[in-house]
Every structure is written in structure tokens, then in C-alpha cells.
Scaffold this motif. Structure first.
Motif, PDB file in Angstrom:
ATOM      1  N   LYS A  82       7.882   1.074  -5.819  1.00  0.00           N
ATOM      2  CA  LYS A  82       7.430   2.667  -6.182  1.00  0.00           C
ATOM      3  C   LYS A  82       6.017   2.517  -6.524  1.00  0.00           C
ATOM      4  O   LYS A  82       5.336   1.526  -7.010  1.00  0.00           O
ATOM      5  CB  LYS A  82       8.065   3.319  -7.297  1.00  0.00           C
ATOM      6  CG  LYS A  82       9.296   4.315  -7.016  1.00  0.00           C
ATOM      7  CD  LYS A  82       9.651   5.033  -8.298  1.00  0.00           C
ATOM      8  CE  LYS A  82      10.859   5.670  -8.064  1.00  0.00           C
ATOM      9  NZ  LYS A  82      11.758   5.315  -8.991  1.00  0.00           N
ATOM     10  N   CYS A  83       5.263   3.555  -5.915  1.00  0.00           N
ATOM     11  CA  CYS A  83       3.902   3.645  -6.279  1.00  0.00           C
ATOM     12  C   CYS A  83       3.436   3.645  -7.786  1.00  0.00           C
ATOM     13  O   CYS A  83       4.129   4.541  -8.337  1.00  0.00           O
ATOM     14  CB  CYS A  83       3.055   4.679  -5.406  1.00  0.00           C
ATOM     15  SG  CYS A  83       1.356   5.017  -5.887  1.00  0.00           S
ATOM     16  N   GLY A  84       2.690   2.921  -8.256  1.00  0.00           N
ATOM     17  CA  GLY A  84       2.265   2.964  -9.575  1.00  0.00           C
ATOM     18  C   GLY A  84       1.366   4.196 -10.024  1.00  0.00           C
ATOM     19  O   GLY A  84       1.558   4.630 -11.144  1.00  0.00           O
ATOM     20  N   LEU A  85       0.864   4.766  -9.038  1.00  0.00           N
ATOM     21  CA  LEU A  85       0.151   5.862  -9.254  1.00  0.00           C
ATOM     22  C   LEU A  85       0.868   7.331  -9.111  1.00  0.00           C
ATOM     23  O   LEU A  85       0.811   8.082 -10.045  1.00  0.00           O
ATOM     24  CB  LEU A  85      -1.111   5.873  -8.371  1.00  0.00           C
ATOM     25  CG  LEU A  85      -2.406   6.625  -8.858  1.00  0.00           C
ATOM     26  CD1 LEU A  85      -2.798   5.996 -10.077  1.00  0.00           C
ATOM     27  CD2 LEU A  85      -3.372   6.770  -7.627  1.00  0.00           C
ATOM     28  N   CYS A  86       1.401   7.393  -8.056  1.00  0.00           N
ATOM     29  CA  CYS A  86       2.064   8.871  -7.667  1.00  0.00           C
ATOM     30  C   CYS A  86       3.449   8.461  -7.457  1.00  0.00           C
ATOM     31  O   CYS A  86       4.077   9.547  -7.287  1.00  0.00           O
ATOM     32  CB  CYS A  86       1.650   9.325  -6.270  1.00  0.00           C
ATOM     33  SG  CYS A  86       2.257   8.618  -4.846  1.00  0.00           S
ATOM     34  N   ARG A  87       4.272   7.508  -7.899  1.00  0.00           N
ATOM     35  CA  ARG A  87       5.791   7.285  -7.942  1.00  0.00           C
ATOM     36  C   ARG A  87       6.078   7.557  -6.536  1.00  0.00           C
ATOM     37  O   ARG A  87       7.544   7.583  -6.412  1.00  0.00           O
ATOM     38  CB  ARG A  87       6.242   8.132  -9.039  1.00  0.00           C
ATOM     39  CG  ARG A  87       5.567   8.394 -10.225  1.00  0.00           C
ATOM     40  CD  ARG A  87       5.397   6.992 -10.906  1.00  0.00           C
ATOM     41  NE  ARG A  87       6.530   6.267 -11.173  1.00  0.00           N
ATOM     42  CZ  ARG A  87       6.840   5.141 -11.501  1.00  0.00           C
ATOM     43  NH1 ARG A  87       5.817   4.237 -11.400  1.00  0.00           N
ATOM     44  NH2 ARG A  87       8.019   4.336 -11.883  1.00  0.00           N
ATOM     45  N   VAL A 128       0.771  -1.141   0.068  1.00  0.00           N
ATOM     46  CA  VAL A 128      -0.009   0.041   0.189  1.00  0.00           C
ATOM     47  C   VAL A 128       0.826   1.188   0.205  1.00  0.00           C
ATOM     48  O   VAL A 128       1.669   1.277   0.844  1.00  0.00           O
ATOM     49  CB  VAL A 128      -0.900  -0.056   1.149  1.00  0.00           C
ATOM     50  CG1 VAL A 128      -1.905   1.318   1.344  1.00  0.00           C
ATOM     51  CG2 VAL A 128      -1.636  -1.203   1.368  1.00  0.00           C
ATOM     52  N   CYS A 129       0.584   2.273  -1.005  1.00  0.00           N
ATOM     53  CA  CYS A 129       1.350   3.602  -1.106  1.00  0.00           C
ATOM     54  C   CYS A 129       0.911   4.287   0.328  1.00  0.00           C
ATOM     55  O   CYS A 129      -0.233   4.567   0.729  1.00  0.00           O
ATOM     56  CB  CYS A 129       0.975   4.230  -2.321  1.00  0.00           C
ATOM     57  SG  CYS A 129       1.532   5.834  -2.338  1.00  0.00           S
ATOM     58  N   GLY A 130       2.356   4.653   0.933  1.00  0.00           N
ATOM     59  CA  GLY A 130       2.021   5.328   2.103  1.00  0.00           C
ATOM     60  C   GLY A 130       1.733   6.915   1.815  1.00  0.00           C
ATOM     61  O   GLY A 130       1.253   7.598   2.942  1.00  0.00           O
ATOM     62  N   ASN A 131       1.683   7.365   0.755  1.00  0.00           N
ATOM     63  CA  ASN A 131       1.350   8.623   0.317  1.00  0.00           C
ATOM     64  C   ASN A 131       0.006   8.833  -0.381  1.00  0.00           C
ATOM     65  O   ASN A 131      -0.782   9.601   0.146  1.00  0.00           O
ATOM     66  CB  ASN A 131       2.530   9.165  -0.903  1.00  0.00           C
ATOM     67  CG  ASN A 131       2.303  10.478  -1.317  1.00  0.00           C
ATOM     68  OD1 ASN A 131       2.047  11.252  -0.513  1.00  0.00           O
ATOM     69  ND2 ASN A 131       2.232  10.694  -2.759  1.00  0.00           N
ATOM     70  N   CYS A 132      -0.622   7.964  -1.447  1.00  0.00           N
ATOM     71  CA  CYS A 132      -1.740   8.127  -1.642  1.00  0.00           C
ATOM     72  C   CYS A 132      -2.856   6.945  -1.522  1.00  0.00           C
ATOM     73  O   CYS A 132      -4.103   7.066  -1.815  1.00  0.00           O
ATOM     74  CB  CYS A 132      -1.726   8.325  -3.372  1.00  0.00           C
ATOM     75  SG  CYS A 132      -1.388   6.855  -4.278  1.00  0.00           S
ATOM     76  N   GLY A 133      -2.318   5.995  -0.825  1.00  0.00           N
ATOM     77  CA  GLY A 133      -3.317   4.948  -0.661  1.00  0.00           C
ATOM     78  C   GLY A 133      -3.710   3.860  -1.596  1.00  0.00           C
ATOM     79  O   GLY A 133      -4.164   2.947  -1.334  1.00  0.00           O
ATOM     80  N   GLN A 134      -2.897   4.079  -2.693  1.00  0.00           N
ATOM     81  CA  GLN A 134      -3.076   3.032  -3.733  1.00  0.00           C
ATOM     82  C   GLN A 134      -2.403   1.547  -3.229  1.00  0.00           C
ATOM     83  O   GLN A 134      -1.247   1.485  -2.815  1.00  0.00           O
ATOM     84  CB  GLN A 134      -2.355   3.483  -4.941  1.00  0.00           C
ATOM     85  CG  GLN A 134      -2.149   2.545  -6.128  1.00  0.00           C
ATOM     86  CD  GLN A 134      -3.461   2.548  -6.934  1.00  0.00           C
ATOM     87  OE1 GLN A 134      -4.467   3.551  -6.705  1.00  0.00           O
ATOM     88  NE2 GLN A 134      -3.409   1.774  -8.037  1.00  0.00           N
ATOM     89  N   LYS A 135      -3.408   0.558  -3.436  1.00  0.00           N
ATOM     90  CA  LYS A 135      -3.104  -0.782  -3.303  1.00  0.00           C
ATOM     91  C   LYS A 135      -2.497  -1.719  -4.318  1.00  0.00           C
ATOM     92  O   LYS A 135      -3.119  -1.647  -5.390  1.00  0.00           O
ATOM     93  CB  LYS A 135      -4.299  -1.507  -2.764  1.00  0.00           C
ATOM     94  CG  LYS A 135      -4.519  -2.943  -2.434  1.00  0.00           C
ATOM     95  CD  LYS A 135      -5.513  -3.241  -1.713  1.00  0.00           C
ATOM     96  CE  LYS A 135      -6.249  -4.331  -1.992  1.00  0.00           C
ATOM     97  NZ  LYS A 135      -7.404  -4.777  -0.804  1.00  0.00           N
TER      98      LYS A 135
HETATM   99 ZN   LIG Z   1       0.885   6.433  -4.189  1.00  0.00          ZN
END
Ligand SMILES: [Zn+2]
Length: 703
Positions: free
Chosen positions: A689-694, A675-682
Motif C-alpha cells: 500500500k502507498c505510504g502517502l495516499c494508501r 512506485v505508487c500508481g496513484n500519487c507517484g510516491q517512490k
Molecule cells: Zn500514493
């Protein structure tokens, strides 16, 4: 515009003069401490009847009746107090409130101006320094003999006058008293007078470290409360030997802040609530009752409400039993899956007082339930899992042999979506999703049970300190289990008592817990494999199972024996909690990392089997034999985790689950979620790296 001379003159004669007359009259009312007292009482306790007010103001005897009537009349005449004629009650007016606040300000200011010492108290008031109050708290809080209290106070007083601090506060005075007590060697008294709290710096840092804050304000409040209450537990309420073992890392206590307040797990049957619901008897101001359950809608709202209420009353898990018989009774509803998903999403936002919210488990019995109902529950749960980063609600599926295969597709889909599915192949048992048994003996348990299981024992350290002597190791283990059971038994009494007093209202009022409920004590063994390997030497795998069984047997016997003395049901378990990383870190610090074999920085908890291996494993393989042997011995429960790798295919996960269900009594199928700690993307795939917000801030969690 300037006022004309005539106008001012005219007013002087009329309104202005009468206004200043009013001020004079009001000041004369303020001149009497009795009247200020009456205002103060009405302000904090009003509205009051004549006799209530008279008694509270201290006019007790008949002789004083006239005096009281006189003061009250003065207050009424100046409109500082009003009488509600219909209710025959007196209240303070807004003008009265103003006068009261003025009196307080004058009092505070005059203390300051007079150059006297004044103290800011923790009740948000400021008052003149009074050494008698120090004597009082020394005697009342710590039982200090009066003569000694006077001597200590005198010394403190001298210090206070000498330092002339700008901020003389009650906590500062307490610090001075405590330092004088220590100087004179009165450590026990200081201990009782200690103030528990947090350093200013820590609070500021906690509030500002928003990056680490999860669940918003709730976690800040929970953390603050936990800090204060854990300190209270360790230094003031736990038996000293147990507190020392905890601090040293021989044992671990999960959620120390709620140790003496709420249980760890609650087992409750929703089917039993169906008729009568739960009457909360005014213990909550905003919820009066959970109604009876007649339809799927009732069922879903009850589930959400139960989660909301019971999440506050357990630190680790709320286990809801018998949902299938109830769904059956509620009749068919085509939108069951949809409604259930919504109820779970709402329930998931329940508040909690533990640093990590307790999980809620729904027990789904596959035997005897209509397939369309089970399908709907699984579908609803899957929808919920997809909508939630880390689900805090899980399913425990109970079945007799073979029944899992009908649902294996759906189960593996849920696991691969990051859901928490636990399988129990013995419908006669009830086990929480952590693996804790509801009933410690063979017999039937009460319908509502609380379980206290948050005390874990550090076996690798015991093994290391026993110098490879197996008998000595077991003797030391026995010596540790006894005080652990005593501490848990004391905890059980405290919590039962508080439940009776209304601190845990939902549990207390559900199915008349006080009459029919019971409480279990469970001690958790951590790192059994490492410790046995240490005793036998790391290469000797043949005798491993023998020793493992011996250790468990000893533990169970000692715990039951001790339980007979304290009058409790006591079990031994190997379950997953938060003790393993702490034990490993403390031992590494104490003995050096090389001395104990740890995998990934923590000791083993329960059993873990990689799902990829599970497909190949046969029934007579050592790991299955070991699991089943331990399963028989551990009366408190064994947690076996089927660790699903994120790269496994659908078919493989399904095959692993079927194979595990065939060979094991109990297992938790879990896959790590990212889970992205920045945007919550799972993400269900391994990512850095987060696929959404990097963002590189990725949290890895098991459900
Ligand atoms: Zn993210």
C-alpha cells in the motif's frame, strides 16, 4: 428603433444597390471554373508570381496567355485576389477565401440535394461517388489487371446502390472492394489493398483508460502509431517466414512499430562532438545545432539536448561514451554534480516513439579519471535518482581490477536508491547497460555504432519440440537463426537508407555517421537454461555447462556464417528484453504449463544472481564458471544481473558489489523500486500500500 421610411428609400438608391451589384458581380466571377481554380491554387500554394500561377492553373501555351490575363483581371477587380507590388506576387484576399469556401459548400450541398451518392473521403472532403476511382486504386495500389478491376468495381457499385448507406465513406467502399475480392478468391490483391488502423472501440478505450496511461499524451500517440506500424511490419514488410515465426512465438520482435524506422541502440562518443558539435542542417525546425563544448555548462546542456534528440532515434538505449575525458577537458567546476543532476532530470523528460522510452547510459571510465570528477558524477547521478521515480538514465562504470573498491560505498548507495548501475571490468570493451557489445569482433569499432538487437529466439519451445534430442535441437536452432539474420540484414539496409534520407537526423549528422559509422546485428537467445534442462532432464546438472557452451557455439558459428553471406557483423547475445513473458505465456497456452519449467511466469534472460548469494560465492563456484564461460563465447554480449534484495543492509550490498566486480566481467546491479500508481510516491522497501495516499496500486520496477 424602427428605421424611418425615408432612410430606407435613400439607402436603396445608394449603398444597398451598389452592395447587391457587388454580390451579382462576385457571383459572375464564380461562374467560371477557371477562376475558382485560380483561387484554389492561391489558397493552397500562394503567394505566387504571375508565371508560377499561370503554369499551376494549367495555362501552358502562349495562345492561352490572353485568357489567363482576362480571368486574373476579373479576380483583381472584384478584390478576390491582390497583388503585392513590391514582391510582384499574387495572394488570395479574405473575400476571395470566403468566395472559395462558399463555392465548396454549394458544391457539397448540391450533391446531397441532387440525391446522388456522395463519399466522405479520408482527406476531409465530400465528393460525388465516382466508380472510376475504385478502378484506379485497384490498378495503382494492387496491380490488378484493368479488365478484372472493372469487373470488381461494377459489382461493388451494385452493392453500394443496393445498400443506400447513410454514411458512405472511402473506408467503407474499400471494405466492400476487399470483400468482393475475397469472394472471388483474390486474396493477394486484398492483402495489398488492406487498410491498416485500429477499431473505433479500441481507440476510445485507449483514450479513456487513463489509469494505464503513463507519460500522458505521449504514450497514447506512441501506442497508436505502434499499432499501425507493427501491423504494417508484420503483414507487409517482414519476410513471410519470419512474420509467421513471430506470430507463432518461435521468435519475438521488441518494438515492432519502429523495426524498420530506427535502430535499437546507438553508441555515440560525446568527446568527438566536443569540437564541432552537431549541425542538424535544418532537419529540426526548432533546434539548429548542438554547439561545441568548452565548459561544464556546455557539457551539461549538450547532455540534456543529446538525450532529447537521440531518444527519438533509438528504441531501446542511447549509449554516450567518453564523458570523463570531456569533463577533464572542461576543467574544474565546483558545481559539476549539481549541474549534472539538473541536466539528467531535464533529459529524462525526453519524448520517444517507442512504448517504453529508451534508456540513456553514460559511460564512466574509472581508470585514468580524476577521483574528484568521478565523485562529482556519482553524486550528481545520485541526486537525479532520488528525484526520479524510475530513472531512465544509467551509469556504466568501466574499470580494470580493483578500481571499483574506491567507489563501492557510493555505488551501493546509488543502487539502494533504485539507480541503474552497470559495471564492466574490461576497459577495452564497450557494452551497453543491457549488455550488448559495441564491437562484435576483437578489433576497434567505429566511434558511432547502431545496434539492431530486438529479435529474440524462444529456446525452450525449440527444446521441447526436439524431444530431448540435443543434435536435433541445435539443427533446428540453426534453421531459425539464418532467416532471423536475413530479416535483420534487410532491416539494417532499410534504416541505413532512411538515415541517409534524413529520417534519423541527429545520428546521421553526428561525427559524420554516414561515412564513419557502422551497424551491428545481434540475435538474442532466451531461456537457454530451461531448454538445456529440458533436453538433459531436470536432474542432470553435471553436463549442463557442456551443452550450454555447445548451443552457444553453434549459434555464433551459424550467425557469423550467415553474416558473411549478407555482408554484416552478426553476434549472438543473451540480454534482457520484453520477449520472456510473451514466450512463456504462448508456450503455456500451446503445451500446458507443466511442460516447461518457468520461474515467475517468464523464461530466463541472460544470467541472474541474487546479491545475497554473491557475498558467499567463490570464484570456482558453478554459477561464476558458467557466467565466465558464456561471457567468452557470446560475441553479442551477455547480461548478468546482480539482483539486490530490498531488505539487504548497506554493508551487504557493498560486499556483494565488490565480490561481483572481482569475479565477473560484466554485471548490472539492480534493486526493485516500488512506485505508487496513484500519487507517484517512490518506496525502496517492499510495500503493498502507498505510504502517502494508501493506494493499493503499486508498480514494481527495476531501473
Ligand atoms: Zn500514493
Amino acid at each position: 428603433m424602427e428605421l424611418s421610411h425615408d432612410y430606407v428609400e435613400a439607402k436603396k438608391g445608394g449603398v444597398l444597390e451598389s452592395a447587391s451589384r457587388r454580390v451579382r458581380m462576385i457571383f459572375s466571377v464564380m461562374a467560371s471554373p477557371n477562376r475558382i481554380d485560380i483561387l484554389r491554387i492561391l489558397n493552397s500554394k500562394g503567394p505566387l508570381t504571375y508565371s508560377e500561377l499561370k503554369a499551376l492553373a494549367g495555362f501552358k501555351s502562349k495562345k492561352e496567355s490572353g485568357k489567363f490575363a482576362y480571368h486574373l483581371r476579373k479576380l483583381l477587380r472584384q478584390s478576390l485576389v491582390a497583388l503585392n507590388k513590391a514582391e510582384r506576387r499574387y495572394t488570395i484576399t479574405n473575400l476571395g477565401k470566403l468566395v472559395l469556401s462558399l463555392a465548396r459548400q454549394i458544391e457539397e450541398r448540391s450533391i446531397i440535394e441532387s440525391g446522388k451518392m456522395y463519399v466522405r473521403t479520408s482527406n476531409q472532403t465530400i465528393e460525388e461517388f465516382n466508380s472510376h476511382k475504385i478502378i484506379q486504386s485497384l490498378v495503382r495500389e494492387a496491380n490488378v489487371p484493368l479488365e478484372l478491376a472493372q469487373k470488381i468495381t461494377e459489382e461493388v457499385e451494385n452493392k453500394i446502390y443496393k445498400f443506400q448507406t447513410a454514411y458512405l465513406t472511402a473506408p467503407l467502399i474499400r471494405e466492400m472492394v476487399n470483400s468482393v475480392l475475397i469472394e472471388h478468391g483474390h486474396e493477394e490483391y486484398r492483402h495489398k489493398l488492406a487498410r491498416i488502423g485500429m477499431p473505433v472501440f479500441d481507440i476510445a478505450q485507449m483514450i479513456n483508460s487513463v489509469d494505464e496511461v503513463k507519460n500522458g499524451i505521449e504514450s497514447v500517440l506512441a501506442k497508436t502509431a505502434q499499432t499501425v506500424l507493427s501491423e504494417y511490419l508484420v503483414f507487409n514488410t517482414l519476410p513471410k517466414d519470419i512474420a509467421d515465426s513471430y506470430l507463432a512465438g518461435d521468435i519475438h520482435i521488441s518494438n515492432p512499430g519502429t523495426w524498420g524506422l530506427i535502430p535499437d541502440s546507438i553508441f555515440i562518443s560525446i568527446n568527438e562532438l566536443a569540437e564541432e558539435g552537431i549541425n542538424l542542417k535544418g532537419k529540426f525546425l526548432n533546434v539548429s545545432r548542438i554547439g561545441s563544448i568548452k565548459s561544464v555548462d556546455d557539457f551539461c546542456s549538450c547532455l540534456a539536448l543529446l538525450n532529447m534528440l537521440l531518444s527519438r532515434e533509438a528504441s531501446t538505449e542511447v549509449f554516450v561514451d567518453e564523458i570523463m575525458p570531456l569533463i577533464q577537458r572542461c576543467g574544474s567546476d565546483a558545481s559539476l554534480a549539481n549541474k549534472l543532476a539538473k541536466a539528467l532530470i531535464i533529459g529524462s523528460s525526453a519524448p520517444s516513439y517507442a512504448p517504453t522510452s529508451p534508456i540513456m547510459s553514460l559511460n564512466v571510465n574509472l581508470d585514468g579519471s580524476e577521483k574528484k570528477h568521478v565523485d562529482a558524477v556519482l553524486k550528481g547521478y545520485e541526486t537525479y535518482v532520488h528525484a526520479t521515480p524510475i530513472p531512465r538514465i544509467g551509469l556504466v562504470l568501466t574499470y580494470s581490477s580493483g578500481a571499483v573498491n574506491d567507489y563501492a560505498d557510493k555505488i551501493s548507495n546509488i543502487v539502494r536508491a533504485g539507480g541503474a548501475i552497470t559495471l564492466l571490468g574490461n576497459p577495452k570493451q564497450v557494452r551497453s547497460s543491457m549488455g550488448v557489445s559495441k564491437s562484435l569482433g576483437d578489433g576497434q569499432s567505429a566511434s558511432t555504432v547502431m545496434s539492431l538487437q530486438s529479435l529474440a529466439i524462444n529456446l525452450p519451445r525449440l527444446a521441447y519440440e526436439s524431444n530431448k534430442d540435443e543434435t536435433y535441437f541445435r539443427a533446428r536452432l540453426a534453421l531459425l537463426i539464418k532467416p532471423a539474420v536475413t530479416a535483420l540484414s534487410m532491416r539494417k539496409k532499410t534504416i541505413t537508407d532512411l538515415t541517409r534520407k534524413g529520417l534519423i537526423p541527429t545520428l546521421a549528422n553526428s561525427t559524420q555517421f554516414m561515412q564513419r559509422g557502422s551497424a551491428n546485428i545481434v540475435v538474442n537467445l532466451v531461456g537457454l537454461h530451461e531448454s538445456v534442462a529440458n533436453i538433459l532432464g531436470y536432474d542432470d546438472t553435471n553436463n549442463c555447462l557442456d551443452v550450454v557452451q555447445k548451443v552457444i557455439k553453434t549459434s555464433v558459428d551459424v550467425a557469423m556464417e550467415k553474416g558473411k553471406q549478407t555482408g554484416d557483423d552478426v553476434g549472438i547475445a543473451m540480454i534482457v528484453d520484453d520477449s520472456a513473458p510473451r514466450f512463456a505465456a504462448l508456450d503455456a497456452e500451446k503445451y500446458g504449463k507443466i511442460l516447461l519449467q518457468t520461474s515467475n511466469g517468464a523464461y530466463s534472460q541472460g544470467m541472474v544472481i541474487p546479491a545475497a548469494d554473491m557475498i558467499e560465492i567463490k570464484k570456482d563456484s558453478p554459477i561464476i564458471k558458467e557466467c565466465n564461460a558464456m561471457e567468452k563465447l557470446l560475441n553479442g554480449g551477455l547480461s548478468v544481473t546482480l539482483d539486490v534484495n530490498n531488505t539487504m543492509s548497506d554493508t551487504d550490498v557493498k560486499a556483494a558489489i565488490e565480490s561481483a566486480a572481482d569475479m565477473l566481467t560484466f554485471f548490472r546491479a539492480r534493486m526493485k523500486v516500488f512506485v505508487c500508481g496513484n500519487c507517484g510516491q517512490k518506496s525502496l522497501e517492499v510495500i503493498d500500500k502507498c505510504g502517502l495516499c494508501r493506494s493499493p496500486h503499486i508498480m514494481q520496477r527495476y531501473a
